[in-house]
Design a protein around this motif. Structure first.
Motif, PDB file in Angstrom:
ATOM      1  N   PHE A  41       5.398 -34.300 -69.430  1.00  0.00           N
ATOM      2  CA  PHE A  41       4.864 -34.307 -70.786  1.00  0.00           C
ATOM      3  C   PHE A  41       5.201 -35.598 -71.523  1.00  0.00           C
ATOM      4  O   PHE A  41       4.345 -36.213 -72.148  1.00  0.00           O
ATOM      5  CB  PHE A  41       5.383 -33.093 -71.556  1.00  0.00           C
ATOM      6  N   THR A 148      17.720 -32.544 -70.849  1.00  0.00           N
ATOM      7  CA  THR A 148      17.454 -31.244 -70.233  1.00  0.00           C
ATOM      8  C   THR A 148      16.367 -31.347 -69.161  1.00  0.00           C
ATOM      9  O   THR A 148      15.923 -30.333 -68.620  1.00  0.00           O
ATOM     10  CB  THR A 148      17.041 -30.179 -71.271  1.00  0.00           C
ATOM     11  N   ASP A 171      16.397 -35.517 -76.103  1.00  0.00           N
ATOM     12  CA  ASP A 171      15.358 -34.485 -76.012  1.00  0.00           C
ATOM     13  C   ASP A 171      14.796 -34.111 -77.376  1.00  0.00           C
ATOM     14  O   ASP A 171      13.581 -34.034 -77.549  1.00  0.00           O
ATOM     15  CB  ASP A 171      15.932 -33.212 -75.379  1.00  0.00           C
ATOM     16  N   ASN A 172      15.670 -33.863 -78.318  1.00  0.00           N
ATOM     17  CA  ASN A 172      15.185 -33.427 -79.626  1.00  0.00           C
ATOM     18  C   ASN A 172      14.382 -34.510 -80.339  1.00  0.00           C
ATOM     19  O   ASN A 172      13.461 -34.205 -81.087  1.00  0.00           O
ATOM     20  CB  ASN A 172      16.348 -32.963 -80.511  1.00  0.00           C
ATOM     21  N   TRP A 175      10.907 -34.222 -79.157  1.00  0.00           N
ATOM     22  CA  TRP A 175      10.238 -33.095 -79.828  1.00  0.00           C
ATOM     23  C   TRP A 175       9.853 -33.461 -81.259  1.00  0.00           C
ATOM     24  O   TRP A 175       8.760 -33.135 -81.723  1.00  0.00           O
ATOM     25  CB  TRP A 175      11.146 -31.866 -79.863  1.00  0.00           C
ATOM     26  N   GLN A 176      10.765 -34.149 -81.946  1.00  0.00           N
ATOM     27  CA  GLN A 176      10.493 -34.489 -83.347  1.00  0.00           C
ATOM     28  C   GLN A 176       9.342 -35.475 -83.485  1.00  0.00           C
ATOM     29  O   GLN A 176       8.498 -35.337 -84.367  1.00  0.00           O
ATOM     30  CB  GLN A 176      11.754 -35.059 -84.010  1.00  0.00           C
ATOM     31  N   GLU A 341       2.614 -29.422 -74.762  1.00  0.00           N
ATOM     32  CA  GLU A 341       3.211 -28.226 -74.196  1.00  0.00           C
ATOM     33  C   GLU A 341       2.820 -27.026 -75.035  1.00  0.00           C
ATOM     34  O   GLU A 341       2.512 -27.150 -76.216  1.00  0.00           O
ATOM     35  CB  GLU A 341       4.728 -28.365 -74.119  1.00  0.00           C
ATOM     36  N   HIS A 343       4.654 -24.730 -76.067  1.00  0.00           N
ATOM     37  CA  HIS A 343       5.655 -24.382 -77.087  1.00  0.00           C
ATOM     38  C   HIS A 343       6.412 -25.611 -77.512  1.00  0.00           C
ATOM     39  O   HIS A 343       7.190 -26.168 -76.749  1.00  0.00           O
ATOM     40  CB  HIS A 343       6.589 -23.297 -76.564  1.00  0.00           C
ATOM     41  N   GLU A 344       6.143 -26.014 -78.723  1.00  0.00           N
ATOM     42  CA  GLU A 344       6.776 -27.210 -79.276  1.00  0.00           C
ATOM     43  C   GLU A 344       7.402 -26.828 -80.610  1.00  0.00           C
ATOM     44  O   GLU A 344       7.341 -25.672 -81.031  1.00  0.00           O
ATOM     45  CB  GLU A 344       5.717 -28.299 -79.489  1.00  0.00           C
ATOM     46  N   ILE A 345       8.011 -27.802 -81.286  1.00  0.00           N
ATOM     47  CA  ILE A 345       8.461 -27.525 -82.642  1.00  0.00           C
ATOM     48  C   ILE A 345       7.255 -27.708 -83.575  1.00  0.00           C
ATOM     49  O   ILE A 345       6.328 -28.437 -83.235  1.00  0.00           O
ATOM     50  CB  ILE A 345       9.674 -28.388 -83.064  1.00  0.00           C
ATOM     51  N   PRO A 346       7.206 -27.027 -84.729  1.00  0.00           N
ATOM     52  CA  PRO A 346       8.271 -26.212 -85.303  1.00  0.00           C
ATOM     53  C   PRO A 346       8.369 -24.834 -84.645  1.00  0.00           C
ATOM     54  O   PRO A 346       7.353 -24.230 -84.300  1.00  0.00           O
ATOM     55  CB  PRO A 346       7.841 -26.052 -86.769  1.00  0.00           C
ATOM     56  N   ALA A 347       9.604 -24.365 -84.475  1.00  0.00           N
ATOM     57  CA  ALA A 347       9.825 -22.964 -84.164  1.00  0.00           C
ATOM     58  C   ALA A 347       9.746 -22.191 -85.477  1.00  0.00           C
ATOM     59  O   ALA A 347       9.931 -22.768 -86.554  1.00  0.00           O
ATOM     60  CB  ALA A 347      11.196 -22.785 -83.520  1.00  0.00           C
TER      61      ALA A 347
END
Lengths: 404, 404
Positions: A41, A148, A171-172, A175-176, A341, A343-347
């Motif tokens: 990804f 991860t 990793d974060n 995502w951000q 993906e 499932h990404e942020i935001p959760a």
């Protein structure tokens, strides 16, 4: 290959999916000189290069296997310094059939090949990545990696080769950066949803008593492909109320069946993910009642899905609606971000307190499985966060789909 | 879900794909108390649990996302000591729809859940794995892990939690164990090849001038699924001789087209991989000549693909035949092992000196792309190494397929 993009308009760096200003700002804040990606990804995200399914673990391995035993995944780097081009360290075979952003330097075939390793694997992309880092003067850089996802051996080797570099988990950060979508990402998501919406319409048209779930799955595969997408999952759980969730693939629809469906279609690396509830014949009043309460939770979340509010605000709005409309009975997953993906942020969590921004994608997903009917009812939708609120990515009505 | 196996006969340990005696012997030789797997392939191999495509990175993530931000892959352990059962550390959602060997202990739902992490991921399977290791008294064990697949964060956390354990890279050990197939693995491979053979026959029946490559791909998807398999790749490069390899998906076949096809079908986690050359209309004499020389290389490799000989012997046999029949012109990849993954050991390399054993699978693969025709000609087959030599897994003839 129909999900690959063969040409596209570039930005200053040629990267149309990567949110360059956001990446640069967040990298600067984190004190990173380079983002190093190895997951399918994030490599796609940085370079444009998309590989699904077998190809990532397949062709890469395949083509080098007879030169050196090789499990290597490509490595991609994005530099904070705009004078240092992004790179893709990769076996040349892998990119042969793929689009890569014009600004990305491919570091692979130009390097001399090493000898064979005795009954061991070897990792050309790792060596190419080290070469690319040295060429960019990054021996003493601060390098963010996917902690991860990056395999142990890769980091060990990178540290050995670049002992003065500092490697930091990032990793974060990935995502951000990815949370706010570029116009090109939104275009691809819209197209994935357009194809999936059509496949849903065809699915509902095909759902009649006597039709097997497997036959529907096959129609969906072929139809998604025909429309330029890639079918990647199908979940169809329509059956007699109260029967175990997940009927066997050869289950044939019957009058009175209830349940739902969920479908994933890729378009140029970006996937759809939304689902509906179905009733074969008139909707049972208990089903409609339960569904209406789910719908109320869904509407309460949409109400607050706007810039400035957070995933936590959506979570709390859902909890209030669950109390008000469902007497406290849970309403499923609630939702998630969506993009490259599923499932990404935001959760949608009490801990997700960062404000939503325009061009984030929020999936809203409610479901219920319980007495008296024990059918799994489901409503899932994705929408774009705009200045004016949440706008859905599909025009498929949210009501229970009634099959006459 | 049709590729999942819902029930099967167990061995002493309940593991019908894992070659238990071979695993135990090689683990003992390597001084390992435990093999710890995290890749989709090795987790499947140790536990029976199979997940393809989106599910590995999808449902796992999906179901825990709203509890804790989670990218966790399952972790599976196989103990040398037979009194300590193998385990699967996994979110309960992941195994909900899946078969797992009866002897494998699922360590997941029985553990108390942790709190939410603020805007961070969390890894229930890691915690469950640590729990399983402690329960088995493995705090001071020697633990083999997948160094080219285990993410950095996982090993860091395991080391932190089990400071007295010794962690040793074991990727090659996994490859070596998996090289000799069990009867159940061979059954699955035979089934994958049976399905793929039928799909090939349907493909050849469909190949007529005017038919688009994409239409064939859709037929293959639907047909593979109908026969109980899962389509995972298709490569069809039949077009006018001399045109670029890889015609676009909307390319329509024409009289005189040449090229080949390759197709991957999964059956219960095991994949087919074989290919043929195709001619639309009479075979051009130059094409037949080139193909015959490839066939001679293929036959020379088959001749030596028997117990006691090695991958190196196949490599050298190929080189001799290349000199004799092709004047030194290369003949492609030559081949590879096959099983859960498309490319396993043995490699066909001068460095691959370990003797072949019965029940290894050897893929033999020759190809050529050059003047005067510049079509890519291809012959690829997999066979089982038996006491009596190499026996193919498909009955599809090896000749060029002529489409009238």
């Amino acid at each position: 290959m129909n999900e690959m993009q063969r040409s596209e308009q570039g930005t200053a760096t040629g990267c149309t999916c990567l949110n360059v200003p956001r990446a640069q700002r967040l990298m600067r804040d984190a004190g990173l000189d380079l983002l190093l990606a190895n997951s399918v990804f994030n490599v796609s995200y940085l370079t444009g290069f998309i590989q699904h399914h077998w190809v990532w673990d397949g062709i890469q391995h395949f083509m080098d296997r007879n030169v050196c035993r090789d499990e290597a995944k490509p490595l991609a780097g994005f530099c904070l310094d705009p004078s240092k081009p992004p790179f893709l360290a990769c076996n040349p075979w892998v990119i042969r059939h793929n689009f890569v952003y014009p600004a990305v330097e491919i570091v692979a075939s130009s390097l001399p090949s090493r000898g064979l390793h005795d009954n061991r694997f070897a990792f050309p992309p790792l060596e190419y990545a080290v070469h690319a880092l040295r060429e960019r003067g990054l021996e003493v850089a601060r390098i963010g990696y996917e902690e991860t996802r990056l395999p142990v051996y890769y980091l060990d080797r990178l540290r050995e080769e670049l002992p003065r570099a500092v490697f930091l988990p990032a990793d974060n950060l990935f995502w951000q950066i990815r949370a706010v979508k570029t116009p090109e990402e939104i275009r691809r998501l819209r197209e994935a949803f357009r194809i999936a919406t059509q496949v849903y319409r065809d699915t509902f048209a095909m759902m009649k008593p006597g039709v097997a779930l497997d036959d529907i799955a096959r129609m969906q595969m072929a139809r998604a492909h025909e429309l330029g997408g890639l079918w990647y999952f199908n979940h169809l759980w329509v059956h007699q109320p109260g029967a175990a969730w997940d009927p066997p693939p050869d289950y044939r629809l019957q009058p009175g069946d209830e349940g739902g469906c969920d479908l994933g279609i890729y378009y140029q690396g970006y996937g759809s993910d939304f689902g509906r509830t179905v009733s074969l014949g008139p909707i049972h009043p208990d089903t409609q009642r339960d569904y209406d309460s789910l719908r109320a939770v869904y509407e309460a979340m949409i109400e607050v899905a706007k810039p400035g509010n957070s995933g936590a605000d959506l979570f709390h709005a859902a909890q209030r609606a669950i109390q008000k409309y469902r007497g406290g009975r849970a309403a499923g997953c609630l939702g998630h971000g969506l993009g490259l993906e599923c499932h990404e942020i935001p959760a949608l969590l009490p801990t997700e307190t960062e404000a939503l921004e325009e061009n984030m994608v929020v999936q809203i997903e409610v479901g219920s499985h319980g007495p008296p009917r024990n059918s799994f009812l489901f409503l899932e939708d994705a929408g774009l966060v705009t200045a004016h609120g949440w706008t859905p990515l599909t025009d498929l009505p949210q009501d229970i789909v009634v099959i006459e």
